[in-house]
Design a protein around this motif. Structure first.
Motif, PDB file in Angstrom:
ATOM      1  N   LEU A 126     -49.115 -12.667 -18.745  1.00  0.00           N
ATOM      2  CA  LEU A 126     -49.284 -14.035 -19.233  1.00  0.00           C
ATOM      3  C   LEU A 126     -49.025 -14.146 -20.732  1.00  0.00           C
ATOM      4  O   LEU A 126     -48.535 -15.169 -21.208  1.00  0.00           O
ATOM      5  N   ILE A 127     -49.332 -13.111 -21.497  1.00  0.00           N
ATOM      6  CA  ILE A 127     -49.177 -13.160 -22.954  1.00  0.00           C
ATOM      7  C   ILE A 127     -47.730 -12.908 -23.400  1.00  0.00           C
ATOM      8  O   ILE A 127     -47.336 -13.277 -24.502  1.00  0.00           O
ATOM      9  N   MET A 128     -46.922 -12.317 -22.545  1.00  0.00           N
ATOM     10  CA  MET A 128     -45.559 -11.936 -22.946  1.00  0.00           C
ATOM     11  C   MET A 128     -44.723 -13.084 -23.517  1.00  0.00           C
ATOM     12  O   MET A 128     -44.101 -12.922 -24.577  1.00  0.00           O
ATOM     13  N   PRO A 129     -44.674 -14.245 -22.883  1.00  0.00           N
ATOM     14  CA  PRO A 129     -43.889 -15.337 -23.485  1.00  0.00           C
ATOM     15  C   PRO A 129     -44.443 -15.791 -24.835  1.00  0.00           C
ATOM     16  O   PRO A 129     -43.677 -16.182 -25.720  1.00  0.00           O
ATOM     17  N   ILE A 130     -45.747 -15.710 -25.014  1.00  0.00           N
ATOM     18  CA  ILE A 130     -46.363 -16.094 -26.288  1.00  0.00           C
ATOM     19  C   ILE A 130     -45.922 -15.132 -27.388  1.00  0.00           C
ATOM     20  O   ILE A 130     -45.663 -15.535 -28.524  1.00  0.00           O
ATOM     21  N   GLN A 131     -45.800 -13.867 -27.066  1.00  0.00           N
ATOM     22  CA  GLN A 131     -45.406 -12.854 -28.051  1.00  0.00           C
ATOM     23  C   GLN A 131     -43.907 -12.858 -28.337  1.00  0.00           C
ATOM     24  O   GLN A 131     -43.467 -12.356 -29.361  1.00  0.00           O
ATOM     25  N   ARG A 132     -43.131 -13.417 -27.449  1.00  0.00           N
ATOM     26  CA  ARG A 132     -41.678 -13.361 -27.581  1.00  0.00           C
ATOM     27  C   ARG A 132     -41.153 -14.206 -28.745  1.00  0.00           C
ATOM     28  O   ARG A 132     -40.264 -13.785 -29.478  1.00  0.00           O
ATOM     29  N   VAL A 133     -41.690 -15.395 -28.925  1.00  0.00           N
ATOM     30  CA  VAL A 133     -41.183 -16.304 -29.958  1.00  0.00           C
ATOM     31  C   VAL A 133     -41.281 -15.689 -31.361  1.00  0.00           C
ATOM     32  O   VAL A 133     -40.299 -15.727 -32.114  1.00  0.00           O
ATOM     33  N   PRO A 134     -42.420 -15.106 -31.758  1.00  0.00           N
ATOM     34  CA  PRO A 134     -42.448 -14.474 -33.084  1.00  0.00           C
ATOM     35  C   PRO A 134     -41.425 -13.339 -33.232  1.00  0.00           C
ATOM     36  O   PRO A 134     -40.918 -13.100 -34.328  1.00  0.00           O
ATOM     37  N   ARG A 135     -41.098 -12.690 -32.135  1.00  0.00           N
ATOM     38  CA  ARG A 135     -40.076 -11.631 -32.206  1.00  0.00           C
ATOM     39  C   ARG A 135     -38.709 -12.215 -32.537  1.00  0.00           C
ATOM     40  O   ARG A 135     -37.921 -11.602 -33.247  1.00  0.00           O
ATOM     41  N   TYR A 136     -38.435 -13.397 -32.001  1.00  0.00           N
ATOM     42  CA  TYR A 136     -37.172 -14.059 -32.342  1.00  0.00           C
ATOM     43  C   TYR A 136     -37.124 -14.369 -33.835  1.00  0.00           C
ATOM     44  O   TYR A 136     -36.098 -14.194 -34.485  1.00  0.00           O
ATOM     45  N   GLU A 137     -38.242 -14.849 -34.363  1.00  0.00           N
ATOM     46  CA  GLU A 137     -38.288 -15.149 -35.792  1.00  0.00           C
ATOM     47  C   GLU A 137     -38.051 -13.881 -36.615  1.00  0.00           C
ATOM     48  O   GLU A 137     -37.278 -13.891 -37.581  1.00  0.00           O
ATOM     49  N   LEU A 138     -38.699 -12.789 -36.236  1.00  0.00           N
ATOM     50  CA  LEU A 138     -38.496 -11.524 -36.949  1.00  0.00           C
ATOM     51  C   LEU A 138     -37.045 -11.062 -36.865  1.00  0.00           C
ATOM     52  O   LEU A 138     -36.474 -10.584 -37.855  1.00  0.00           O
ATOM     53  N   LEU A 139     -36.449 -11.215 -35.699  1.00  0.00           N
ATOM     54  CA  LEU A 139     -35.056 -10.840 -35.519  1.00  0.00           C
ATOM     55  C   LEU A 139     -34.152 -11.660 -36.428  1.00  0.00           C
ATOM     56  O   LEU A 139     -33.261 -11.120 -37.101  1.00  0.00           O
ATOM     57  N   LEU A 140     -34.382 -12.958 -36.488  1.00  0.00           N
ATOM     58  CA  LEU A 140     -33.556 -13.822 -37.339  1.00  0.00           C
ATOM     59  C   LEU A 140     -33.751 -13.507 -38.816  1.00  0.00           C
ATOM     60  O   LEU A 140     -32.786 -13.511 -39.591  1.00  0.00           O
ATOM     61  N   ARG A 141     -34.979 -13.236 -39.214  1.00  0.00           N
ATOM     62  CA  ARG A 141     -35.223 -12.866 -40.625  1.00  0.00           C
ATOM     63  C   ARG A 141     -34.490 -11.561 -40.976  1.00  0.00           C
ATOM     64  O   ARG A 141     -33.903 -11.441 -42.040  1.00  0.00           O
TER      65      ARG A 141
END
Length: 95
Positions: free
Chosen positions: A70-85
């Motif tokens: 259940l938490i996986m989609p919640i954790q995914r979005v910040p990873r996208y931000e880190l990837l873009l940075r």
């Protein structure tokens, strides 16, 4: 690398799903905790975790607790931000 902006724009509508999911996340986790109080649901979760469920896990796959999924989609979005940075930090200013 040059296609990153176009790719993000193409799939941006799917990010709206994360907002919807995030808004319902707390309610979903509370519902799971309520259901865990019942023996039937606990047995179901244990069977899934032990590979005795109706849908067998893939070989060599570690089955996690439902809360982990259940938490996986919640954790995914910040990873996208880190990837873009990171991508921006490695991209020359002249690009």
């Amino acid at each position: 690398l040059q296609q990153a902006p176009e790719t993000l724009q193409k799939y941006s509508k799917f990010f709206l799903l994360y907002i919807q999911y995030s808004n319902g996340y707390m309610e979903a986790t509370q519902k799971v905790e309520t259901l865990r109080m019942g023996k039937r649901f606990r047995t179901f979760l244990e069977d899934q975790k032990e590979g005795r469920g109706t849908v067998p896990a893939a070989p060599n796959m570690q089955v996690q607790d439902i809360s982990s999924y259940l938490i996986m989609p919640i954790q995914r979005v910040p990873r996208y931000e880190l990837l873009l940075r990171e991508l921006l930090s490695k991209t020359p200013d002249t690009h």
